[in-house]
Design a protein around this motif. Sequence first.
Motif, PDB file in Angstrom:
ATOM      1  N   ILE A 140      34.611  80.411  45.330  1.00 38.84           N
ATOM      2  CA  ILE A 140      33.284  80.101  45.867  1.00 38.84           C
ATOM      3  C   ILE A 140      32.820  81.121  46.897  1.00 38.84           C
ATOM      4  O   ILE A 140      31.756  80.956  47.501  1.00 38.84           O
ATOM      5  CB  ILE A 140      33.259  78.696  46.509  1.00 38.84           C
ATOM      6  N   ALA A 141      33.586  82.185  47.093  1.00 39.84           N
ATOM      7  CA  ALA A 141      33.250  83.143  48.150  1.00 39.84           C
ATOM      8  C   ALA A 141      31.848  83.711  47.967  1.00 39.84           C
ATOM      9  O   ALA A 141      31.073  83.813  48.928  1.00 39.84           O
ATOM     10  CB  ALA A 141      34.286  84.266  48.188  1.00 39.84           C
ATOM     11  N   GLY A 142      31.502  84.089  46.739  1.00 38.81           N
ATOM     12  CA  GLY A 142      30.187  84.671  46.499  1.00 38.81           C
ATOM     13  C   GLY A 142      29.066  83.698  46.802  1.00 38.81           C
ATOM     14  O   GLY A 142      28.055  84.065  47.424  1.00 38.81           O
ATOM     15  N   ALA A 143      29.226  82.447  46.386  1.00 38.29           N
ATOM     16  CA  ALA A 143      28.187  81.441  46.635  1.00 38.29           C
ATOM     17  C   ALA A 143      28.065  81.129  48.117  1.00 38.29           C
ATOM     18  O   ALA A 143      26.964  80.851  48.616  1.00 38.29           O
ATOM     19  CB  ALA A 143      28.494  80.166  45.842  1.00 38.29           C
ATOM     20  N   LEU A 144      29.177  81.170  48.865  1.00 44.03           N
ATOM     21  CA  LEU A 144      29.112  80.963  50.314  1.00 44.03           C
ATOM     22  C   LEU A 144      28.438  82.140  51.010  1.00 44.03           C
ATOM     23  O   LEU A 144      27.608  81.960  51.907  1.00 44.03           O
ATOM     24  CB  LEU A 144      30.517  80.772  50.884  1.00 44.03           C
ATOM     25  N   GLU A 145      28.782  83.344  50.575  1.00 44.95           N
ATOM     26  CA  GLU A 145      28.214  84.537  51.203  1.00 44.95           C
ATOM     27  C   GLU A 145      26.699  84.596  51.028  1.00 44.95           C
ATOM     28  O   GLU A 145      25.977  85.030  51.920  1.00 44.95           O
ATOM     29  CB  GLU A 145      28.857  85.798  50.605  1.00 44.95           C
ATOM     30  N   THR A 146      26.199  84.186  49.866  1.00 46.44           N
ATOM     31  CA  THR A 146      24.764  84.256  49.589  1.00 46.44           C
ATOM     32  C   THR A 146      24.013  83.020  50.051  1.00 46.44           C
ATOM     33  O   THR A 146      22.786  82.966  49.921  1.00 46.44           O
ATOM     34  CB  THR A 146      24.526  84.454  48.082  1.00 46.44           C
ATOM     35  N   GLY A 147      24.725  82.004  50.559  1.00 46.26           N
ATOM     36  CA  GLY A 147      24.070  80.805  51.043  1.00 46.26           C
ATOM     37  C   GLY A 147      23.692  79.817  49.970  1.00 46.26           C
ATOM     38  O   GLY A 147      22.998  78.833  50.247  1.00 46.26           O
ATOM     39  N   ARG A 148      24.158  80.026  48.741  1.00 48.56           N
ATOM     40  CA  ARG A 148      23.859  79.052  47.681  1.00 48.56           C
ATOM     41  C   ARG A 148      24.672  77.781  47.862  1.00 48.56           C
ATOM     42  O   ARG A 148      24.268  76.707  47.424  1.00 48.56           O
ATOM     43  CB  ARG A 148      24.125  79.673  46.302  1.00 48.56           C
ATOM     44  N   LEU A 149      25.842  77.900  48.471  1.00 47.51           N
ATOM     45  CA  LEU A 149      26.681  76.754  48.783  1.00 47.51           C
ATOM     46  C   LEU A 149      27.041  76.802  50.260  1.00 47.51           C
ATOM     47  O   LEU A 149      27.077  77.867  50.877  1.00 47.51           O
ATOM     48  CB  LEU A 149      27.965  76.758  47.951  1.00 47.51           C
ATOM     49  N   ALA A 150      27.335  75.637  50.808  1.00 46.27           N
ATOM     50  CA  ALA A 150      27.817  75.516  52.183  1.00 46.27           C
ATOM     51  C   ALA A 150      28.973  74.532  52.196  1.00 46.27           C
ATOM     52  O   ALA A 150      29.059  73.636  51.343  1.00 46.27           O
ATOM     53  CB  ALA A 150      26.702  75.043  53.111  1.00 46.27           C
ATOM     54  N   CYS A 151      29.879  74.679  53.156  1.00 50.90           N
ATOM     55  CA  CYS A 151      31.012  73.768  53.290  1.00 50.90           C
ATOM     56  C   CYS A 151      30.629  72.553  54.123  1.00 50.90           C
ATOM     57  O   CYS A 151      29.905  72.668  55.112  1.00 50.90           O
ATOM     58  CB  CYS A 151      32.195  74.476  53.938  1.00 50.90           C
ATOM     59  N   ALA A 152      31.111  71.403  53.712  1.00 52.36           N
ATOM     60  CA  ALA A 152      30.901  70.187  54.492  1.00 52.36           C
ATOM     61  C   ALA A 152      31.757  70.225  55.751  1.00 52.36           C
ATOM     62  O   ALA A 152      32.686  71.028  55.881  1.00 52.36           O
ATOM     63  CB  ALA A 152      31.255  68.958  53.654  1.00 52.36           C
ATOM     64  N   ALA A 153      31.428  69.336  56.688  1.00 62.51           N
ATOM     65  CA  ALA A 153      32.157  69.276  57.958  1.00 62.51           C
ATOM     66  C   ALA A 153      33.457  68.512  57.767  1.00 62.51           C
ATOM     67  O   ALA A 153      33.652  67.427  58.297  1.00 62.51           O
ATOM     68  CB  ALA A 153      31.291  68.621  59.030  1.00 62.51           C
ATOM     69  N   ALA A 154      34.337  69.070  56.979  1.00 59.55           N
ATOM     70  CA  ALA A 154      35.651  68.464  56.731  1.00 59.55           C
ATOM     71  C   ALA A 154      36.633  69.604  56.529  1.00 59.55           C
ATOM     72  O   ALA A 154      36.308  70.593  55.862  1.00 59.55           O
ATOM     73  CB  ALA A 154      35.609  67.570  55.489  1.00 59.55           C
ATOM     74  N   PRO A 155      37.838  69.511  57.092  1.00 59.23           N
ATOM     75  CA  PRO A 155      38.801  70.598  56.945  1.00 59.23           C
ATOM     76  C   PRO A 155      39.161  70.832  55.482  1.00 59.23           C
ATOM     77  O   PRO A 155      39.249  69.887  54.694  1.00 59.23           O
ATOM     78  CB  PRO A 155      40.022  70.106  57.735  1.00 59.23           C
ATOM     79  N   PRO A 156      39.370  72.080  55.078  1.00 54.74           N
ATOM     80  CA  PRO A 156      39.845  72.348  53.716  1.00 54.74           C
ATOM     81  C   PRO A 156      41.254  71.817  53.524  1.00 54.74           C
ATOM     82  O   PRO A 156      41.984  71.576  54.493  1.00 54.74           O
ATOM     83  CB  PRO A 156      39.803  73.874  53.619  1.00 54.74           C
ATOM     84  N   VAL A 157      41.631  71.623  52.287  1.00 50.64           N
ATOM     85  CA  VAL A 157      42.971  71.138  51.935  1.00 50.64           C
ATOM     86  C   VAL A 157      43.711  72.256  51.215  1.00 50.64           C
ATOM     87  O   VAL A 157      43.201  72.816  50.234  1.00 50.64           O
ATOM     88  CB  VAL A 157      42.896  69.888  51.039  1.00 50.64           C
ATOM     89  N   THR A 158      44.898  72.595  51.693  1.00 54.72           N
ATOM     90  CA  THR A 158      45.756  73.586  51.049  1.00 54.72           C
ATOM     91  C   THR A 158      46.950  72.861  50.441  1.00 54.72           C
ATOM     92  O   THR A 158      47.586  72.038  51.096  1.00 54.72           O
ATOM     93  CB  THR A 158      46.229  74.653  52.047  1.00 54.72           C
ATOM     94  N   THR A 159      47.239  73.161  49.180  1.00 50.19           N
ATOM     95  CA  THR A 159      48.319  72.490  48.457  1.00 50.19           C
ATOM     96  C   THR A 159      49.479  73.451  48.224  1.00 50.19           C
ATOM     97  O   THR A 159      49.443  74.609  48.635  1.00 50.19           O
ATOM     98  CB  THR A 159      47.820  71.966  47.098  1.00 50.19           C
ATOM     99  N   GLY A 160      50.479  72.982  47.526  1.00 49.03           N
ATOM    100  CA  GLY A 160      51.604  73.831  47.152  1.00 49.03           C
ATOM    101  C   GLY A 160      51.365  74.612  45.884  1.00 49.03           C
ATOM    102  O   GLY A 160      52.255  75.329  45.417  1.00 49.03           O
TER     103      GLY A 160
END
Length: 317
Positions: free
Chosen positions: A253-273
Amino acid sequence: MEPISMANGNWRAALPALAVFEAAARHLNFSRAARELGATQPAVSHQVGWLEAHLGCRLFHRRHRGVSLTPEGQILFEAAAATRAAVERARDDIRALSGQRPLTVATDYGFAGDWLIPRLGAFAAAAPATELRIVASQFLADPLADPADVAILMGTGAWPGRAAHLLFRETVSAVASPALLRVPAGPADLARMRLLHLEPRHPAPWLTWRGWFAAHGIDRPPRPGDATFDTYSLVQQAAIAGQGIALGWHPLIAGALETGRLACAAAPPVTTGLGYYLLENPARRPPGLAAFRDWLLAACRDSEAAGLSPPPPSRCS
């Protein structure tokens, strides 16, 4: 209708329908087969129906959420898949004789469309003598079955008989159109909103919404009103269009975040194994493999160094 027979030559007339059947059986989805073949779903259904009529049996069980193979269909699929693999091996052997064999890379739609393809120009500049062939599928049963030389897949890193190189750890944020996230939304707020799901596979080789919420201490199963899509690119398009909240895999999603098409919600990301891995078969050393592996590992390191996987907390929490 006259049954197909090797003796009377009717098998030649069945070859186009057999090719369509093989794609539909491999995907277990007529729509995905149509996209692969550059056809329409009704055209795939028509060809399969024609083949069933000529064979005098059903090849698929039609179900509300997809299709499955009948015993007769399984027999035909095994023969068709073996034929396809043999033809593609022959094609590659012919290309190898003239120095034209491409390096075949198998991966899922999300990684291909959102990360790999935008960077292929850089690979072409770094290794102009190597031709790539990208094979994308949402579900790959055998990541290095013919015709793939290497595969890029999400998983634990444990693939028997395969050399696995970690590219990115699975890190997932809740994302949506900025217009849908004008008010900060934490996990409890998101649980009350419309969710966009990637069509499940059991066991899912990636984090699902239920697993993401569980990591935040919330039980939120799928509900009526949510939407489900069979490829990650469609999930992203729906999120960008403001149709709901999606899971966003970094760095896809890096490209969509960089261009402002997407934004992250106010919740911490989840990293898995889990993580994205480059898989090699040690018994195969096709031309161009070393160049592609070295470029890919370096490009992934550059993405992380640039803060694209995952993005800084200010952009993702």
